[in-house]
Design a protein around this motif. Structure first.
Motif, PDB file in Angstrom:
ATOM      1  N   MET A 293     -10.630 115.727   1.834  1.00 40.97           N
ATOM      2  CA  MET A 293      -9.892 116.524   2.982  1.00 40.97           C
ATOM      3  C   MET A 293     -10.162 116.270   4.076  1.00 40.97           C
ATOM      4  O   MET A 293      -9.611 116.138   5.370  1.00 40.97           O
ATOM      5  N   ALA A 294     -11.501 115.790   4.417  1.00 41.66           N
ATOM      6  CA  ALA A 294     -11.987 115.386   5.905  1.00 41.66           C
ATOM      7  C   ALA A 294     -11.218 114.021   6.174  1.00 41.66           C
ATOM      8  O   ALA A 294     -11.155 114.088   7.363  1.00 41.66           O
ATOM      9  N   TYR A 295     -11.223 113.168   5.144  1.00 44.53           N
ATOM     10  CA  TYR A 295     -10.388 111.931   5.601  1.00 44.53           C
ATOM     11  C   TYR A 295      -8.966 112.316   6.073  1.00 44.53           C
ATOM     12  O   TYR A 295      -8.431 111.652   6.905  1.00 44.53           O
TER      13      TYR A 295
ATOM     14  N   GLY B 125      -4.983 112.874  10.683  1.00 40.36           N
ATOM     15  CA  GLY B 125      -3.999 113.700  11.438  1.00 40.36           C
ATOM     16  C   GLY B 125      -3.208 114.853  10.584  1.00 40.36           C
ATOM     17  O   GLY B 125      -2.463 115.538  11.233  1.00 40.36           O
ATOM     18  N   LEU B 126      -3.855 114.976   9.317  1.00 42.27           N
ATOM     19  CA  LEU B 126      -3.231 116.054   8.713  1.00 42.27           C
ATOM     20  C   LEU B 126      -3.576 117.593   9.280  1.00 42.27           C
ATOM     21  O   LEU B 126      -4.752 117.730   9.735  1.00 42.27           O
ATOM     22  N   ASN B 127      -2.610 118.324   9.384  1.00 37.66           N
ATOM     23  CA  ASN B 127      -2.823 119.666  10.092  1.00 37.66           C
ATOM     24  C   ASN B 127      -3.481 120.798   9.311  1.00 37.66           C
ATOM     25  O   ASN B 127      -2.780 121.701   9.067  1.00 37.66           O
ATOM     26  N   LEU B 128      -4.610 120.467   8.585  1.00 38.86           N
ATOM     27  CA  LEU B 128      -5.581 121.488   7.956  1.00 38.86           C
ATOM     28  C   LEU B 128      -6.804 121.645   8.800  1.00 38.86           C
ATOM     29  O   LEU B 128      -7.190 120.866   9.497  1.00 38.86           O
TER      30      LEU B 128
ATOM     31  N   ALA C  21      -2.096 106.833   9.821  1.00 38.76           N
ATOM     32  CA  ALA C  21      -0.985 107.822   9.990  1.00 38.76           C
ATOM     33  C   ALA C  21       0.484 107.143  10.070  1.00 38.76           C
ATOM     34  O   ALA C  21       0.624 106.044  10.323  1.00 38.76           O
ATOM     35  N   GLY C  22       1.415 107.877   9.480  1.00 36.67           N
ATOM     36  CA  GLY C  22       2.786 107.133   9.563  1.00 36.67           C
ATOM     37  C   GLY C  22       3.475 107.299  10.935  1.00 36.67           C
ATOM     38  O   GLY C  22       2.712 107.827  11.944  1.00 36.67           O
TER      39      GLY C  22
END
Length: 487
Positions: free
Chosen positions: A202-204, A209-212, A269-270
């Protein structure tokens, strides 16, 4: 004499159908007789499909990640060959248990429960489970705040086990997933309130850029190990341990870890719909090609088998009716995903053979589709006026000749729309085969999402591709139906 010939013909057709499926299995079984670890007969290593940064597919279509790089470095150090068999985590465990693969490396925590079924290597990584919530969620700051909430977990993982323990103390509803990317998106979309997974993973994702965000510190670390089936492949386990020690000593191990977990790790990221298409069109084309190949081969074989079973069902012979009825009852009663698991995992274990995912996928689709085609054939035959067959018999034609010359040509015109519709259904059913490691169009979408975390855009692209293909097939069906009607 006529009845004897007809029964003999039926038996030969049934035997040929079984042989068409059994022969490829026998051919693959002979491969296991060679020495393992050679280029001709490599060790089959299963890994997860999407568990960034431990295993995922890069933009070039190659499987990379901490686990992948470690097993490849060890194989090179110890001088043995491997072949990767990516599967969802739970499916990988089944493949290892049934000896479909020789080993598994998939960020797999070493636990007492797993040690009852598998033999593990020396630990190669330490990580702890952590809870994450959406960046906009300010309600959950402790485990107490999970009371009455919904939590997302990945099937068979340490995070899932941790949540099971929390459920003994709190009223928590659990949503289970087969891949991490979908699990994270479920939280961001608001369907789940929190997610539990290994901290490095999850850190990766957050780094990409994942919004967590992480309201709590990770739990004490679990250790990951390479696994083989209990009392199987001890030489492979020994080579892994020796190779691991060597790459840790010469610095290769540290280089691998820094590649994916350092602050300088390259973002993935996309870039929106058009950016995703430009960067991944080759992968999508390859996935679509696999979907079409699976569909065409399976449908062609199913058409033969289904026609035979349909003739059995429409035959006045009671024995043939029973054979067809039993087949239909079994195949229409088994969910496609259960059938895929049975053929890929249970059949090889029962007969002590190796089976590729492609052969298992084709067999699954063929057996399932044949059941529905047989009913369409039976319906087409019964739709032809009964007097047509009686007229043929009164002219001295045999039952088989009357069916072939009079009934079937008329029945085919009636069946065409239903058969095209069944082809479309079979094409969409290929998406289920991703559970046994086949990389078709849907699985290709999952792999790209795991790398880019752009699920909304990617599922839109995949959906549009399916719509275009199915629209073309529908147009062809209508054109063919009009032509046959005018003939």
């Amino acid at each position: 004499m006529y009845k004897y010939k007809r029964k003999l013909f039926t038996f030969i057709m049934a035997l040929a159908s079984v042989a068409a499926i059994a022969i490829p299995l026998k051919a693959e079984a002979t491969e296991t007789e060679n020495t393992k670890g050679t280029p001709e007969n490599p060790y089959f290593i299963t890994t997860d499909v999407t568990y960034t940064p431990f295993e995922f597919q890069n933009a070039d279509g190659e499987y990379v990640g901490i686990d992948i790089d470690i097993i490849k470095a060890i194989a090179e150090d110890q001088g043995f060959e491997i072949e990767l068999r990516p599967l969802n985590f739970s499916a990988g465990l089944q493949a290892l248990e049934t000896n479909q693969v020789d080993g598994m490396i998939a960020a797999m925590s070493i636990t007492p429960e797993r040690e009852e079924s598998f033999d593990f290597s020396d630990p190669y990584f330490e990580a702890g489970t952590v809870m994450a919530v959406s960046e906009v969620n300010s309600e959950i700051n402790s485990y107490d705040d999970l009371e009455g909430k919904t939590v997302a977990v990945k099937v068979g993982t340490t995070g899932a086990n941790f949540v099971n323990e929390l459920q003994k103390e709190y009223n928590i509803e659990v949503n289970q997933f087969d891949d991490s990317a979908t699990m994270y998106e479920d939280v961001i979309a608001g369907h789940s309130d929190a997610v539990f997974d290994d901290y490095p993973v999850m850190a990766y994702a957050v780094q990409q850029g994942l919004n967590l965000k992480f309201p709590l510190e990770p739990e004490s670390g679990d250790v990951y190990g390479f696994a083989v089936n209990k009392d199987q492949n001890p030489e492979l386990l020994e080579m892994f341990n020796e190779g691991l020690a060597n790459i840790q000593e010469n610095g290769t191990y540290d280089d691998i870890i820094d590649t994916y977990l350092s602050e300088d790790a390259e973002p993935a990221a996309g870039n929106g719909i058009f950016g995703l298409l430009a960067a991944n069109w080759k992968d999508l084309a390859s996935g679509l090609g696999s979907t079409l190949v699976l569909t065409l081969i399976s449908f062609a074989i199913a058409l033969v088998l289904g026609t035979v079973l349909g003739l059995f069902s429409a035959s006045p012979n009671k024995v043939m009716n029973v054979i067809s009825s039993i087949y239909l009852t079994i195949m229409r009663g088994i969910p496609l995903i259960v059938l895929a698991f049975f053929i890929y995992f249970s059949v090889p274990q029962l007969f002590n053979i190796q089976m590729s995912a492609f052969i298992a996928g084709v067999t699954t689709l063929t057996l399932n589709t044949a059941a529905y085609i047989s009913e369409q054939v039976r319906g087409g035959i019964l739709a032809v006026a009964k007097g047509q067959l009686e007229a043929g018999r009164s002219l001295g034609l045999s039952y088989n000749t009357s069916m072939r010359k009079i009934i079937l040509p008329q029945a085919i015109k009636i069946m065409i729309p239903s058969l095209i519709n069944q082809f479309v259904i079979t094409l969409k059913d290929t998406s289920i085969l991703s559970v046994i490691g086949i990389v078709e169009l849907t699985q290709t979408g999952r792999i790209i999402i795991a790398r880019t975390y752009s699920s909304g855009s990617m599922w839109l692209i995949v959906g549009v591709i399916y719509i275009i293909i199915i629209t073309i097939l529908t147009w062809l069906s209508s054109a063919l139906e009009r032509r046959l009607t005018n003939d």
